[in-house]
Motif scaffolding. Sequence first.
Motif, mmCIF file in Angstrom:
data_model
loop_
_atom_site.group_PDB
_atom_site.id
_atom_site.type_symbol
_atom_site.label_atom_id
_atom_site.label_comp_id
_atom_site.label_asym_id
_atom_site.label_seq_id
_atom_site.Cartn_x
_atom_site.Cartn_y
_atom_site.Cartn_z
ATOM 1 N N VAL A 168 0.966 -1.064 -0.036
ATOM 2 C CA VAL A 168 0.045 0.050 -0.019
ATOM 3 C C VAL A 168 1.068 1.310 0.025
ATOM 4 C CG1 VAL A 168 -1.924 -1.266 1.284
ATOM 5 C CG2 VAL A 168 -0.216 -0.050 2.554
ATOM 6 N N SER A 169 0.417 2.223 -0.634
ATOM 7 C CA SER A 169 0.934 3.802 -0.653
ATOM 8 C C SER A 169 0.410 4.310 0.581
ATOM 9 C CB SER A 169 0.940 4.179 -1.728
ATOM 10 O OG SER A 169 1.737 3.308 -2.553
ATOM 11 N N ILE A 170 1.214 5.021 1.400
ATOM 12 C CA ILE A 170 0.597 6.013 2.409
ATOM 13 C C ILE A 170 1.369 7.404 2.154
ATOM 14 C CG2 ILE A 170 0.573 6.180 5.042
ATOM 15 C CD1 ILE A 170 0.985 3.238 5.200
ATOM 16 N N THR A 171 0.258 8.270 2.180
ATOM 17 C CA THR A 171 0.742 9.719 2.036
ATOM 18 C C THR A 171 1.257 10.127 3.505
ATOM 19 O OG1 THR A 171 -1.348 10.622 2.601
ATOM 20 C CG2 THR A 171 -0.736 10.301 0.285
ATOM 21 N N THR A 172 2.417 11.051 3.479
ATOM 22 C CA THR A 172 2.808 11.490 4.485
ATOM 23 C C THR A 172 2.392 12.857 4.800
ATOM 24 O OG1 THR A 172 4.885 12.375 3.242
ATOM 25 C CG2 THR A 172 5.127 10.277 4.007
ATOM 26 N N GLY A 173 1.838 13.461 4.082
ATOM 27 C CA GLY A 173 1.259 14.873 4.159
ATOM 28 C C GLY A 173 2.034 16.056 3.647
ATOM 29 N N ASP A 174 3.268 15.558 3.320
ATOM 30 C CA ASP A 174 3.985 16.543 2.570
ATOM 31 C C ASP A 174 3.872 16.668 1.105
ATOM 32 O OD1 ASP A 174 5.382 17.245 5.062
ATOM 33 O OD2 ASP A 174 7.132 15.761 4.608
ATOM 34 N N ASP A 230 6.528 19.973 -7.356
ATOM 35 C CA ASP A 230 5.346 20.139 -8.372
ATOM 36 C C ASP A 230 4.085 19.658 -8.016
ATOM 37 O OD1 ASP A 230 5.430 17.389 -7.710
ATOM 38 O OD2 ASP A 230 5.711 16.440 -9.872
ATOM 39 N N GLY A 231 3.813 19.717 -6.728
ATOM 40 C CA GLY A 231 2.505 19.471 -6.088
ATOM 41 C C GLY A 231 1.842 18.152 -5.607
#
Length: 59
Positions: free
Chosen positions: A20-26, A30-31
């Motif tokens: 799974v891919s987890i976003t870190t919030g950063d 390029d956005g």
Amino acid sequence: MPRHAPNHPVCRHCDGFPVVSITTGDRHRDGTRVTVQATCRTCNGTGHATPASLARTGW
């Protein structure tokens, strides 16, 4: 016609979704979001569980 799935038991810990891919919030410049990939430690990323009989014999 539907195809039959292989007769492998699904890992109980990841329910067949081993990576799974987890976003870190950063965010990158390029956005886009910074993500971290996590792999299931129980099935080592296969999504299938080893039957208990094979685990005991050392297969």
